[in-house]
Design a protein around this motif. Structure first.
Motif, short mmCIF file in Angstrom:
data_model
loop_
_atom_site.label_atom_id
_atom_site.label_comp_id
_atom_site.label_asym_id
_atom_site.label_seq_id
_atom_site.Cartn_x
_atom_site.Cartn_y
_atom_site.Cartn_z
N LYS A 154 0.83 -1.21 0.00
CA LYS A 154 0.00 0.00 0.00
C LYS A 154 0.86 1.26 0.00
O LYS A 154 0.63 2.20 -0.77
CB LYS A 154 -0.93 -0.02 1.22
CG LYS A 154 -1.89 1.16 1.29
CD LYS A 154 -2.72 1.11 2.57
CE LYS A 154 -3.51 2.39 2.78
NZ LYS A 154 -4.18 2.41 4.09
N GLU A 155 1.89 1.28 0.87
CA GLU A 155 2.77 2.46 0.96
C GLU A 155 3.62 2.60 -0.31
O GLU A 155 3.91 3.71 -0.75
CB GLU A 155 3.68 2.36 2.18
CG GLU A 155 2.96 2.48 3.51
CD GLU A 155 2.61 1.13 4.13
OE1 GLU A 155 2.05 1.13 5.24
OE2 GLU A 155 2.89 0.08 3.51
N LEU A 156 3.99 1.46 -0.89
CA LEU A 156 4.77 1.49 -2.13
C LEU A 156 3.92 2.02 -3.29
O LEU A 156 4.39 2.81 -4.10
CB LEU A 156 5.31 0.10 -2.46
CG LEU A 156 6.52 -0.34 -1.62
CD1 LEU A 156 6.69 -1.86 -1.67
CD2 LEU A 156 7.79 0.35 -2.09
N ASP A 157 2.67 1.58 -3.35
CA ASP A 157 1.75 2.09 -4.37
C ASP A 157 1.66 3.61 -4.32
O ASP A 157 1.64 4.29 -5.35
CB ASP A 157 0.34 1.51 -4.17
CG ASP A 157 0.13 0.19 -4.90
OD1 ASP A 157 0.89 -0.09 -5.85
OD2 ASP A 157 -0.79 -0.56 -4.54
N ASN A 158 1.59 4.14 -3.11
CA ASN A 158 1.49 5.59 -2.92
C ASN A 158 2.68 6.31 -3.55
O ASN A 158 2.52 7.33 -4.22
CB ASN A 158 1.40 5.90 -1.42
CG ASN A 158 1.40 7.40 -1.13
OD1 ASN A 158 0.64 8.16 -1.71
ND2 ASN A 158 2.28 7.82 -0.23
#
Length: 276
Positions: A154-158
Motif C-alpha cells: 500500500k505504501e509502495l503504491d502511494n
C-alpha cells in the motif's frame, strides 16, 4: 567466499553487493568504527547505516580510513522516519553527508512509512514529499539509488503513483519464519530489490530446532543457513556483528540449500515478534 564478489543489479543498472554489513544497534565511536573496519578488512564492500543509528560519523571515518577506493564500497543511509516534508528531507540528507564525510551516497532510503512512535499512522502525503526530495538529490548525482524501508504494498503504491522513480530497494525485516511473502511478491513484480534486515531474527533463529538440524545436515552454522536462505530468496541480507569471527562466518555462504529443504524452511512459523 564467493558471495563477497556477487552482486544484484538494481533497476537503474547500479550494482549492489549481494551481502551487506549492518550497523543497527552498533554504538557510535570505537565500537562502530572497529566493526566496520573489520568488515571491510574481511572483504565486505557494502555498509548499511542510518541517521537514526547515530553512528554515521564513525561509519564514514572507518570507510575513509580503510583506504579502499570509494567506488569499491557501497554505502547506504536512511532518512529518519519522522521527517515527512520536502525541505526537512533535503536538510536531513545534507546532515547525513556531513556526518559521513563522503562525496556521495550509494543508496538513500526513507527509514519507515511512519514515525517509530506512531507506527501505522497514515503519512501518505509526507512520504511523497520526502521521496520527491530524494528524487532531487538522485537527479543531482549526490546519491546513486533511492528507496524505502519497512514499506508494504500500500505504501509502495502511494510512492509509485505519485512520484517519478520507482524505488530501487525496500529494506524490510526478512528472515526464516517471517518472509513477508506479500511484500516480497509485490517488490519482485515491480523490480524493487528486497534488502533483508534482521536476517537472523535478532538472534532468535539461531536457537530454532529445525534450523539447527538443517545446519548440521549442511555442516554449516545456523547463521549461515539463515543468510543463505535470504540469498536463495533473492533478497540481500544485512547481518551485523562486532566480533571478527562472526563477521567472517557470515561470509561463508558458498553452499546451496536444496529446493526441498527451502520449502521446509518456508514452513517454519516462528516469528519472534509474537513474543514481543
Amino acid at each position: 567466499m564467493k558471495v563477497l564478489n556477487d552482486f544484484y543489479t538494481l533497476s537503474n543498472g547500479i550494482k549492489i553487493p549481494k551481502l551487506g554489513f549492518g550497523t543497527w544497534q552498533v554504538p557510535d565511536g570505537d565500537v562502530a568504527y572497529h566493526s566496520v573496519s573489520l568488515a571491510l578488512k574481511n572483504g565486505y564492500r557494502h555498509i548499511d547505516t542510518a541517521a537514526a543509528y547515530k553512528n554515521e560519523a564513525s561509519v564514514g571515518k572507518a570507510i575513509r580510513d580503510s583506504k579502499i577506493p570509494r567506488e569499491e564500497i557501497f554505502v547506504t543511509s536512511k532518512l529518519q522516519s519522522h521527517i515527512k516534508s520536502y525541505d526537512e528531507a533535503l536538510k536531513a540528507f545534507d546532515k547525513t553527508m556531513e556526518a559521513l564525510d563522503l562525496e556521495y551516497l550509494d543508496l538513500y532510503l526513507i527509514h519507515a512509512p511512519w514515525p517509530w512512535n506512531e507506527i501505522g499512522k497514515d503519512c501518505s502525503v509526507g512520504n511523497v514529499e520526502a521521496y520527491k526530495a530524494m528524487e532531487k538529490v538522485y537527479k543531482e548525482g549526490r546519491v546513486r539509488a533511492i528507496g524505502v524501508s519497512n514499506f508494504g504494498p500500500k505504501e509502495l503504491d502511494n510512492i509509485i503513483n505519485n512520484c517519478e522513480i520507482v524505488p530501487h530497494a525496500n529494506q524490510i525485516a526478512f528472515f526464516i519464519g517471517h518472509n513477508q511473502k506479500e511484500t516480497d511478491d509485490y517488490c519482485k513484480e515491480k523490480n524493487i530489490l528486497i534488502e533483508a534486515y534482521s536476517p537472523l531474527a535478532i538472534g532468535h533463529a539461531l536457537s530454532n530446532e529445525q534450523i539447527q538440524k538443517m545446519a548440521k545436515k549442511y555442516k554449516v552454522t545456523p547463521a549461515q543457513i539463515c543468510l543463505r536462505y535470504c540469498i536463495q530468496k533473492e533478497t540481500l541480507p544485512l547481518p551485523k556483528s562486532t566480533h571478527e569471527s562472526r563477521i567472517i562466518e557470515n561470509t561463508k555462504l558458498d553452499f546451496e540449500i536444496s529446493v526441498k529443504d527451502m520449502k521446509e524452511l518456508d514452513k517454519i512459523d516462528d516469528d519472534p515478534r509474537k513474543w514481543e
